[in-house]
Scaffold this motif. Structure first.
Motif, PDB file in Angstrom:
ATOM      1  N   LEU A  81      21.739   6.770 -36.922  1.00 29.17           N
ATOM      2  CA  LEU A  81      22.067   6.899 -35.508  1.00 29.17           C
ATOM      3  C   LEU A  81      23.424   7.569 -35.335  1.00 29.17           C
ATOM      4  CD1 LEU A  81      20.865   3.419 -34.209  1.00 29.17           C
ATOM      5  CD2 LEU A  81      19.795   5.626 -33.755  1.00 29.17           C
ATOM      6  N   LEU A  82      24.402   7.194 -36.147  1.00 31.41           N
ATOM      7  CA  LEU A  82      25.736   7.792 -36.045  1.00 31.41           C
ATOM      8  C   LEU A  82      25.719   9.279 -36.338  1.00 31.41           C
ATOM      9  CD1 LEU A  82      27.923   5.062 -37.790  1.00 31.41           C
ATOM     10  CD2 LEU A  82      28.088   5.757 -35.393  1.00 31.41           C
ATOM     11  N   SER A  83      24.852   9.712 -37.235  1.00 27.37           N
ATOM     12  CA  SER A  83      24.829  11.117 -37.673  1.00 27.37           C
ATOM     13  C   SER A  83      23.721  11.928 -37.022  1.00 27.37           C
ATOM     14  CB  SER A  83      24.676  11.180 -39.195  1.00 27.37           C
ATOM     15  OG  SER A  83      23.473  10.550 -39.604  1.00 27.37           O
ATOM     16  N   HIS A  84      23.007  11.362 -36.063  1.00 31.67           N
ATOM     17  CA  HIS A  84      21.906  12.054 -35.375  1.00 31.67           C
ATOM     18  C   HIS A  84      20.825  12.510 -36.355  1.00 31.67           C
ATOM     19  CE1 HIS A  84      23.955  12.078 -31.491  1.00 31.67           C
ATOM     20  NE2 HIS A  84      25.049  12.497 -32.108  1.00 31.67           N
ATOM     21  N   THR A  85      20.561  11.682 -37.346  1.00 33.40           N
ATOM     22  CA  THR A  85      19.470  11.978 -38.286  1.00 33.40           C
ATOM     23  C   THR A  85      18.384  10.906 -38.225  1.00 33.40           C
ATOM     24  OG1 THR A  85      20.656  10.841 -40.088  1.00 33.40           O
ATOM     25  CG2 THR A  85      20.999  13.225 -39.864  1.00 33.40           C
ATOM     26  N   ALA A  86      18.371  10.109 -37.159  1.00 34.48           N
ATOM     27  CA  ALA A  86      17.391   9.030 -37.038  1.00 34.48           C
ATOM     28  C   ALA A  86      16.037   9.531 -36.549  1.00 34.48           C
ATOM     29  CB  ALA A  86      17.905   7.945 -36.092  1.00 34.48           C
ATOM     30  N   HIS A 111      10.881  12.502 -35.089  1.00 34.20           N
ATOM     31  CA  HIS A 111      10.883  13.032 -36.450  1.00 34.20           C
ATOM     32  C   HIS A 111      11.023  11.867 -37.427  1.00 34.20           C
ATOM     33  CE1 HIS A 111      11.593  16.976 -34.631  1.00 34.20           C
ATOM     34  NE2 HIS A 111      12.577  16.420 -33.942  1.00 34.20           N
ATOM     35  N   ARG A 112      10.631  12.102 -38.650  1.00 34.80           N
ATOM     36  CA  ARG A 112      10.820  11.099 -39.694  1.00 34.80           C
ATOM     37  C   ARG A 112      12.310  10.827 -39.875  1.00 34.80           C
ATOM     38  NH1 ARG A 112      12.074  12.373 -44.706  1.00 34.80           N
ATOM     39  NH2 ARG A 112      11.129  14.441 -44.556  1.00 34.80           N
ATOM     40  N   PRO A 113      12.724   9.561 -39.899  1.00 37.91           N
ATOM     41  CA  PRO A 113      14.149   9.255 -40.067  1.00 37.91           C
ATOM     42  C   PRO A 113      14.710   9.898 -41.331  1.00 37.91           C
ATOM     43  CG  PRO A 113      12.951   7.281 -39.427  1.00 37.91           C
ATOM     44  CD  PRO A 113      11.915   8.340 -39.702  1.00 37.91           C
ATOM     45  N   GLY A 114      15.865  10.540 -41.185  1.00 39.19           N
ATOM     46  CA  GLY A 114      16.538  11.173 -42.310  1.00 39.19           C
ATOM     47  C   GLY A 114      16.077  12.582 -42.605  1.00 39.19           C
ATOM     48  N   ARG A 115      15.048  13.060 -41.892  1.00 41.17           N
ATOM     49  CA  ARG A 115      14.493  14.381 -42.228  1.00 41.17           C
ATOM     50  C   ARG A 115      15.416  15.516 -41.816  1.00 41.17           C
ATOM     51  NH1 ARG A 115       9.753  17.379 -38.965  1.00 41.17           N
ATOM     52  NH2 ARG A 115       9.746  19.339 -40.118  1.00 41.17           N
ATOM     53  N   TYR A 157      18.649  16.959 -38.688  1.00 36.75           N
ATOM     54  CA  TYR A 157      19.597  16.695 -37.621  1.00 36.75           C
ATOM     55  C   TYR A 157      18.918  16.955 -36.283  1.00 36.75           C
ATOM     56  CZ  TYR A 157      23.518  17.583 -34.459  1.00 36.75           C
ATOM     57  OH  TYR A 157      24.383  17.578 -33.393  1.00 36.75           O
ATOM     58  N   HIS A 158      18.896  15.958 -35.419  1.00 35.17           N
ATOM     59  CA  HIS A 158      18.346  16.107 -34.072  1.00 35.17           C
ATOM     60  C   HIS A 158      19.198  15.260 -33.131  1.00 35.17           C
ATOM     61  CE1 HIS A 158      15.469  17.015 -30.945  1.00 35.17           C
ATOM     62  NE2 HIS A 158      15.309  15.725 -30.684  1.00 35.17           N
ATOM     63  N   TYR A 159      20.022  15.919 -32.333  1.00 36.51           N
ATOM     64  CA  TYR A 159      20.992  15.242 -31.475  1.00 36.51           C
ATOM     65  C   TYR A 159      20.279  14.290 -30.528  1.00 36.51           C
ATOM     66  CZ  TYR A 159      25.309  14.818 -28.747  1.00 36.51           C
ATOM     67  OH  TYR A 159      26.445  14.345 -28.127  1.00 36.51           O
ATOM     68  N   SER A 160      20.772  13.055 -30.440  1.00 35.45           N
ATOM     69  CA  SER A 160      20.123  12.039 -29.624  1.00 35.45           C
ATOM     70  C   SER A 160      21.140  11.261 -28.808  1.00 35.45           C
ATOM     71  CB  SER A 160      19.306  11.072 -30.487  1.00 35.45           C
ATOM     72  OG  SER A 160      18.764  10.026 -29.697  1.00 35.45           O
ATOM     73  N   ASN A 161      21.149  11.501 -27.491  1.00 35.17           N
ATOM     74  CA  ASN A 161      21.942  10.670 -26.601  1.00 35.17           C
ATOM     75  C   ASN A 161      21.448   9.233 -26.621  1.00 35.17           C
ATOM     76  OD1 ASN A 161      23.914  12.495 -25.225  1.00 35.17           O
ATOM     77  ND2 ASN A 161      22.053  13.576 -24.656  1.00 35.17           N
ATOM     78  N   LEU A 162      20.134   9.068 -26.686  1.00 33.80           N
ATOM     79  CA  LEU A 162      19.553   7.732 -26.709  1.00 33.80           C
ATOM     80  C   LEU A 162      20.086   6.916 -27.883  1.00 33.80           C
ATOM     81  CD1 LEU A 162      17.566   5.579 -25.754  1.00 33.80           C
ATOM     82  CD2 LEU A 162      15.787   6.743 -27.084  1.00 33.80           C
ATOM     83  N   GLY A 163      20.240   7.562 -29.043  1.00 28.91           N
ATOM     84  CA  GLY A 163      20.731   6.847 -30.215  1.00 28.91           C
ATOM     85  C   GLY A 163      22.076   6.196 -29.971  1.00 28.91           C
ATOM     86  N   PHE A 164      22.958   6.855 -29.213  1.00 26.95           N
ATOM     87  CA  PHE A 164      24.259   6.257 -28.940  1.00 26.95           C
ATOM     88  C   PHE A 164      24.186   5.208 -27.848  1.00 26.95           C
ATOM     89  CE2 PHE A 164      26.012   9.105 -31.920  1.00 26.95           C
ATOM     90  CZ  PHE A 164      27.250   8.590 -32.253  1.00 26.95           C
ATOM     91  N   ALA A 182      38.364   9.309 -42.788  1.00 30.09           N
ATOM     92  CA  ALA A 182      37.949  10.402 -43.668  1.00 30.09           C
ATOM     93  C   ALA A 182      36.448  10.336 -43.933  1.00 30.09           C
ATOM     94  CB  ALA A 182      38.725  10.341 -44.984  1.00 30.09           C
ATOM     95  N   GLU A 183      35.902   9.134 -44.048  1.00 26.68           N
ATOM     96  CA  GLU A 183      34.462   8.976 -44.237  1.00 26.68           C
ATOM     97  C   GLU A 183      33.695   9.499 -43.024  1.00 26.68           C
ATOM     98  OE1 GLU A 183      31.215   5.350 -45.025  1.00 26.68           O
ATOM     99  OE2 GLU A 183      33.363   4.922 -44.884  1.00 26.68           O
ATOM    100  N   MET A 184      34.216   9.259 -41.830  1.00 27.68           N
ATOM    101  CA  MET A 184      33.563   9.754 -40.613  1.00 27.68           C
ATOM    102  C   MET A 184      33.556  11.277 -40.574  1.00 27.68           C
ATOM    103  SD  MET A 184      35.079   7.088 -37.765  1.00 27.68           S
ATOM    104  CE  MET A 184      34.075   7.766 -36.428  1.00 27.68           C
ATOM    105  N   ARG A 185      34.556  11.894 -41.202  1.00 24.04           N
ATOM    106  CA  ARG A 185      34.650  13.360 -41.201  1.00 24.04           C
ATOM    107  C   ARG A 185      33.817  14.016 -42.295  1.00 24.04           C
ATOM    108  NH1 ARG A 185      40.659  12.555 -40.436  1.00 24.04           N
ATOM    109  NH2 ARG A 185      40.797  12.921 -42.679  1.00 24.04           N
ATOM    110  N   GLU A 186      33.210  13.220 -43.163  1.00 25.76           N
ATOM    111  CA  GLU A 186      32.380  13.804 -44.215  1.00 25.76           C
ATOM    112  C   GLU A 186      31.061  14.323 -43.629  1.00 25.76           C
ATOM    113  OE1 GLU A 186      31.855  10.651 -46.958  1.00 25.76           O
ATOM    114  OE2 GLU A 186      33.943  10.647 -47.656  1.00 25.76           O
ATOM    115  N   PRO A 187      30.588  15.495 -44.063  1.00 27.44           N
ATOM    116  CA  PRO A 187      29.333  16.023 -43.523  1.00 27.44           C
ATOM    117  C   PRO A 187      28.150  15.130 -43.886  1.00 27.44           C
ATOM    118  CG  PRO A 187      30.580  17.735 -44.669  1.00 27.44           C
ATOM    119  CD  PRO A 187      31.228  16.433 -45.001  1.00 27.44           C
ATOM    120  N   ALA A 188      27.453  14.655 -42.879  1.00 30.12           N
ATOM    121  CA  ALA A 188      26.227  13.888 -43.085  1.00 30.12           C
ATOM    122  C   ALA A 188      24.998  14.710 -42.756  1.00 30.12           C
ATOM    123  CB  ALA A 188      26.246  12.621 -42.224  1.00 30.12           C
TER     124      ALA A 188
END
Length: 449
Positions: free
Chosen positions: A103-108, A141-145, A147-154, A252-258
């Motif tokens: 959810l944090l990385s919009h990959t859910a 989409h399948r979780p983790g597949r 990047y798909h930006y989701s307002n709902l996720g936040f 720094a972890e938040m700034r790592e590319p997910a």
């Protein structure tokens, strides 16, 4: 200290061109360096006056980064894990299996918007009603597949914060983030003086006021209002001035590319609640924001401790690249001088570790860095290289590269001198395939021939 006069003129011209060509009712921008606002500029008017550093604008999705910091605080406290399914903390959703990290990385794989009328222009329902209204179409989409930006996720992450803190997510953000950072002018609803959000007619120079409502259960996706002065403090936070709000390692972890947003080019990506961008050799972190009648953005370069931001009261029309242009002006007109080198003390037991080590036949160089840190890199300049931070037990932990998170141990001979290095089963020796060291697989007794 403020920028030089020539720099200020160059920065203001960038803002003036963006406001005039974009036909933006008002636009304010700032540059932050070393935790201080070194330049502020504005064009246009709010209630007949130029916007000031205390004029509020809506931040839109920059709100997501504030929520993400709250989530990471909960993680650091051990109240949640990033790999927890959201359903463990927010029951009743049809996508309870997706993880907090996704959810944090919009990959859910969630839908971008919640069901019902466009949430950004209509009053929002409470979180319970929002969750109850979700159905099978929530998963796209399948979780983790991908990047798909989701307002709902936040929206779901805002409810996670509320559940684990026992208070509304906005109250938690105000208490634990805004107040410690001195961001007293950042609120969930506008307070005077604030800009009115407008749409600008595409073919005439006239305005249409945009609606503004409490977004209810979706507020965590874009509810916050703030000022250029407060947003500058947030920019300083992104550059590393965390003021105890978050551990620097967590930031720094938040700034790592997910996730990578733009495929093969990898110019834009997403971390944990932070957008990422590569520009001109710099790695930037921050977030953009848009709501009907408002645009905003902040981009920080932690390596240079320099950031740029803008706020504007228009639905569309902002020229892309304004903030990178401002950062380019700073790099051209006032490049940061390298820190002056001075010699420093070194522990003799660390100093004797420096120099050549061999991984098999491949030479590597171990260098001693300030603070007892180590750097191990191929002597030829290409290959696996990492920095290592000392740990309390006498080992070192890898910080980056192939060996990130791995443990480096120094094995000493009976006389106390360093015999070999053990780096996650890789043995580094003072001679290529030193027969006196425990090289995995052994060394041919006949030696080199």
């Amino acid at each position: 200290m403020p920028v030089l006069e020539g720099t200020a003129r160059a920065l203001l011209r960038k803002v003036a061109v963006a406001q005039a060509e974009g036909r933006i009712p008002s636009l304010a921008a700032a540059v932050v360096r070393d935790g201080e606002t070194v330049w502020f500029g504005a064009r246009g008017a709010v209630d007949g006056r130029p916007p000031s550093q205390d004029t509020q604008y809506r931040l839109g999705s920059i709100t997501k980064s504030l929520v993400a910091v709250m989530v990471m605080r909960l993680r650091d406290e051990g109240r949640i894990r990033l790999l927890d399914p959201i359903g463990e903390h927010v029951p009743g959703t049809p996508v309870g299996q997706v993880t907090i990290a996704q959810l944090l990385s919009h990959t859910a794989g969630l839908t971008a918007e919640p069901p019902g009328a466009w949430w950004e222009r209509t009053p929002g329902a409470p979180a319970d009603d929002l969750i109850a209204g979700l159905g099978p179409e929530t998963a796209r989409h399948r979780p983790g597949r991908l990047y798909h930006y989701s307002n709902l996720g936040f929206g779901l992450l805002g409810e996670l914060v509320a559940v684990r803190r026992g208070m509304d997510w906005a109250d938690a953000v105000r208490k634990e983030i805004l107040q410690p950072l001195g961001m007293s002018a950042t609120t969930t609803r506008p307070r005077p003086p604030h800009a009115t959000g407008y749409a600008v007619h595409p073919w005439a120079d006239v305005l249409l006021p945009e609606p503004e409502h409490d977004a209810g259960g979706m507020a965590a996706a874009g509810q916050m209002w703030s000022t250029p002065a407060d947003l500058a403090r947030w920019a300083a936070f992104l550059c590393g001035d965390t003021a105890g709000v978050l551990d620097p390692d967590t930031l720094a972890e938040m700034r790592e590319p997910a996730a990578v947003e733009d495929g093969d080019s990898w110019v834009r990506g997403y971390g944990l609640g932070l957008q990422l961008m590569r520009h001109g050799g710099r790695r930037l972190a921050g977030h953009t924001g848009s709501m009907p009648g408002f645009l905003a953005a902040v981009w920080a370069d932690p390596a240079d401790r320099t950031a740029a931001l803008f706020v504007a009261n228009t639905t569309s029309g902002m020229r892309p690249g304004l903030l990178t242009d401002l950062l380019d002006v700073m790099a051209e007109h006032e490049p940061r001088l390298p820190q002056e080198w001075t010699p420093g003390p070194a522990d003799p037991r660390l100093l004797e570790l420096t120099g050549l080590w061999y991984w098999g036949p491949a030479p590597h160089v171990l260098r001693l860095l300030p603070g007892g840190w180590l750097s191990l890199s191929p002597a030829g300049g290409t290959g696996r290289a990492s920095r290592f931070r000392p740990c309390d037990d006498g080992t070192w932990q890898g910080l980056d590269g192939y060996y990130a998170g791995e443990t480096l141990r120094v094995h000493r001979l009976p006389d106390g001198s360093p015999g070999h290095l053990d780096l996650n089963t890789f043995v580094f020796t003072r001679r290529p395939y030193d027969p006196d060291a425990p090289v995995p697989g052994g060394v041919d007794p006949a030696g080199w021939r």
